[in-house]
Design an enzyme around this catalytic site. Structure first.
Site, PDB file in Angstrom:
ATOM      1  N   ASP A 121      -0.336  28.060 -64.619  1.00 40.88           N
ATOM      2  CA  ASP A 121       0.412  26.816 -64.580  1.00 40.88           C
ATOM      3  C   ASP A 121      -0.618  25.699 -64.708  1.00 40.88           C
ATOM      4  O   ASP A 121      -1.338  25.402 -63.756  1.00 40.88           O
ATOM      5  CB  ASP A 121       1.193  26.734 -63.263  1.00 40.88           C
ATOM      6  CG  ASP A 121       1.812  25.361 -63.040  1.00 40.88           C
ATOM      7  OD1 ASP A 121       1.577  24.453 -63.857  1.00 40.88           O
ATOM      8  OD2 ASP A 121       2.531  25.203 -62.036  1.00 40.88           O
ATOM      9  N   HIS A 158       3.988  25.395 -57.116  1.00 40.83           N
ATOM     10  CA  HIS A 158       5.114  24.470 -57.272  1.00 40.83           C
ATOM     11  C   HIS A 158       6.383  25.334 -57.354  1.00 40.83           C
ATOM     12  O   HIS A 158       6.320  26.479 -57.809  1.00 40.83           O
ATOM     13  CB  HIS A 158       4.897  23.712 -58.582  1.00 40.83           C
ATOM     14  CG  HIS A 158       5.847  22.594 -58.848  1.00 40.83           C
ATOM     15  ND1 HIS A 158       7.123  22.783 -59.301  1.00 40.83           N
ATOM     16  CD2 HIS A 158       5.689  21.247 -58.727  1.00 40.83           C
ATOM     17  CE1 HIS A 158       7.718  21.599 -59.461  1.00 40.83           C
ATOM     18  NE2 HIS A 158       6.859  20.652 -59.121  1.00 40.83           N
ATOM     19  N   CYS A 195       7.642  19.372 -54.090  1.00 46.74           N
ATOM     20  CA  CYS A 195       8.187  20.626 -54.641  1.00 46.74           C
ATOM     21  C   CYS A 195       7.311  21.824 -54.306  1.00 46.74           C
ATOM     22  O   CYS A 195       7.169  22.751 -55.115  1.00 46.74           O
ATOM     23  CB  CYS A 195       8.388  20.533 -56.150  1.00 46.74           C
ATOM     24  SG  CYS A 195       9.677  19.391 -56.599  1.00 46.74           S
ATOM     25  N   GLN A 222      -1.225  20.491 -63.859  1.00 41.66           N
ATOM     26  CA  GLN A 222      -2.141  19.506 -63.277  1.00 41.66           C
ATOM     27  C   GLN A 222      -3.568  19.649 -63.801  1.00 41.66           C
ATOM     28  O   GLN A 222      -4.371  18.739 -63.620  1.00 41.66           O
ATOM     29  CB  GLN A 222      -2.171  19.637 -61.743  1.00 41.66           C
ATOM     30  CG  GLN A 222      -0.850  19.373 -61.074  1.00 41.66           C
ATOM     31  CD  GLN A 222      -0.374  17.935 -61.243  1.00 41.66           C
ATOM     32  OE1 GLN A 222      -1.161  17.020 -61.454  1.00 41.66           O
ATOM     33  NE2 GLN A 222       0.930  17.739 -61.162  1.00 41.66           N
ATOM     34  N   LYS A 230       2.305  14.568 -68.371  1.00 45.39           N
ATOM     35  CA  LYS A 230       1.203  14.417 -67.421  1.00 45.39           C
ATOM     36  C   LYS A 230      -0.121  14.222 -68.165  1.00 45.39           C
ATOM     37  O   LYS A 230      -1.180  14.095 -67.563  1.00 45.39           O
ATOM     38  CB  LYS A 230       1.122  15.628 -66.497  1.00 45.39           C
ATOM     39  CG  LYS A 230       2.341  15.765 -65.568  1.00 45.39           C
ATOM     40  CD  LYS A 230       2.140  16.886 -64.587  1.00 45.39           C
ATOM     41  CE  LYS A 230       3.441  17.422 -64.019  1.00 45.39           C
ATOM     42  NZ  LYS A 230       4.084  16.546 -63.037  1.00 45.39           N
TER      43      LYS A 230
END
Lengths: 407, 143
Positions: A200, A123, A364, A203, A226
């Site tokens: 990261d 991202h 993104c 997700q 999220k």
């Protein structure tokens, strides 16, 4: 255990509405999930009963707010399996968490000529902070290439690793394609050359069991919104010895031990990195979101979402004109696709007319889209409250749209 | 030749037939894009792309016998349909007519509601660019 979708749905007030004359089908969960009633109630309860600035307050309300705030920190610690709650830093989101590491760890421990490795799947928020750092200090950014199915090419990663590598910062699960990266292997390989690893987890934390001690990652960044929690709140996990060695991020209140005009001494972790009044209501309510996930069972949620993903692929894979994008063997519940001869924007707008919310565009991840030779995709992403029936309605709508240009 | 107001009334009437059916309205807009004159490949250049549109829109204009002729294209079908509506209203008119035009058919057909804010902003950007061309030609005529 199979999850009771209807009972889950009843906990999410927002789902029970019509959009453009159709029952809302919310398939934009990779962008943000909806919030259960317990989270909404916690926010209201805080402002109605406990609102007060935390830490250092010599009164009951401040005490209550502080206690609840710190309870969330403990919940987050348990949620990601960290050793101690002092390793949990609250930020504004994944983006700020990554920027914090780039500005503090990066400026202190990455020098000219050192190398930072990221992947093609990243991202923009896991690309731009490192580009900024490299511009500033002359470090070099290296990129792990991917296959056409959207998986990292392991041999190429191994070739990039060297004693010059100071940090590997990779996405755990790709937001655009859903690919789950083999992060344990990545972490072990990076540690073998003395590099630190940032994951990261924007997700992955909502779908997978992420245990920072088992993985042995050095940093983990993710966002509350999220994970069925409030917006404007993120987490940075870091190993104690790293957080202690890193200089502070922002200067201000809370992060100091003592300020004189000559010199300031900094507070201990995690407060050293939490300058200013934080998002107190959001932090407190985030605990309810984590409780919701834990009580539903992450494994159950993951199984349910995977079932939906398999179902949508089954329903659409043979439809003329449908081009799935990202077909890695290991994926979170993200279905990215294009329709032959149609722009993703148009597909998204037609789905919206049917009350179906998806995301369209480059997500993104422009370098990834460029690598795949496309401008963007249509992305449907699932959460605990989505149903097989919603997937059927979605597949019918997509099939109809595809037939416009693919007779 | 019908006036700008006449054509706008025609368009509003056509959209009224579609009523509240959002899907049919979008299908209709996408079909309208097929009416666009093919866009010359040699003019598909960065400098003709309109800034402020989410999707890519190329727009060129030329003046012939005191009238402005527009050609445009987009990479999305809905946007092509929208441009075709603007061209239907404004093409082959004098710069003065174009500059004085009150383009009210867009709110009258409830386009903002159908398209959402991103595309509506794009539509406004297209309209402004068309008027800017007209202004340039008018300035040249008066010079």
């Amino acid at each position: 255990m199979a999850i009771q979708v209807n009972s889950i749905r009843s906990q999410f007030p927002i789902l029970h509405q019509e959009v453009n004359g159709n029952p809302l089908i919310y398939f934009d969960n990779a962008a943000t999930t909806q919030k259960p009633k317990v989270v909404l109630d916690a926010i209201q309860q805080y402002y109605e009963v406990d609102n007060s600035n935390i830490h250092r307050g010599a009164h009951t309300l401040a005490d209550r707010a502080t206690q609840q705030f710190e309870e969330t920190r403990e919940s987050v610690r348990a949620f990601i399996g960290a050793k101690e709650s002092a390793e949990i830093i609250f930020t504004r989101g994944t983006t700020e968490s990554i920027n914090l590491v780039a500005k503090t760890f990066g400026s202190a421990f990455i020098q000219k000529g050192d190398e930072i490795i990221i992947s093609t799947l990243e991202h923009h928020s896991n690309i731009v902070p490192w580009q900024m750092l490299c511009e500033q200090n002359g470090a070099i950014l290296r990129i792990i290439p991917i296959t056409d199915t959207g998986e990292l090419i392991w041999e190429e990663f191994e070739k990039l690793l060297s004693s010059k590598t100071k940090l590997v910062s990779v996405v755990h699960a790709s937001n655009a394609l859903g690919t789950i990266n083999p992060v344990k292997r990545i972490i072990d390989a990076a540690h073998a050359v003395g590099a630190k690893v940032l994951l990261d987890g924007a997700q992955s934390t909502s779908h997978l069991d992420v245990d920072v001690q088992a993985l042995d990652c050095d940093f983990l960044a993710f966002s509350a919104h999220k994970l069925y929690g409030p917006t404007g709140l993120g987490v940075l996990y870091g190993k104690r010895e790293l957080l202690e060695a890193m200089p502070p991020f922002l200067g201000g209140g809370e992060m100091i031990r003592e300020v004189t005009f000559e010199k300031t001494t900094y507070n201990t972790i995690p407060f050293k990195f939490e300058a200013g009044t934080p998002s107190i209501a959001e932090v407190i309510a985030f605990k309810s979101a984590l409780d919701f996930i834990t009580s539903t069972g992450k494994a159950n949620i993951h199984r349910h979402e995977n079932d939906l993903l398999k179902y949508v692929v089954d329903l659409l894979q043979d439809v003329k004109g449908i081009i799935p994008v990202g077909t890695a063997a290991e994926k979170v519940a993200v279905f990215s696709f294009n329709i032959q001869s149609m722009h993703p924007f148009d597909v998204g707008q037609l789905l919206d007319a049917k009350g179906i919310a998806v995301r369209t565009g480059h997500h993104c991840t422009q370098p990834l889209m460029r690598r795949l030779g496309i401008e963007g995709t249509v992305r449907a992403s699932f959460a605990a409250y989505n149903t097989r029936n919603e997937v059927e309605v979605f597949a019918q709508a997509v099939t109809k749209i595809a037939s416009l240009k693919n007779k | 030749m019908s006036t700008i107001a006449d054509i706008q009334n025609e368009i509003v009437a056509e959209f009224e037939i579609l009523g509240d059916d959002r899907e049919s309205t979008i299908f209709y807009i996408m079909e309208l894009g097929g009416n666009l004159e093919p866009y010359p490949e040699d003019l598909r250049k960065e400098e003709y792309i309109i800034q402020g549109c989410q999707s890519k829109v190329w727009l060129v204009a030329e003046e012939k016998e005191g009238k402005v002729h527009y050609r445009a294209d987009s990479n999305t079908d809905i946007t092509k349909g929208l441009i075709s509506l603007l061209i239907r209203v404004l093409d082959r008119r004098s710069p003065k007519e174009i500059l004085e035009a009150n383009l009210d058919f867009i709110p009258r057909i409830g386009m903002g509601n159908i398209l959402g804010s991103q595309r509506s902003n794009g539509l406004a950007a297209m309209m402004n660019q068309m008027k800017r061309y007209a202004l340039a030609f008018q300035t040249k005529q008066n010079a």
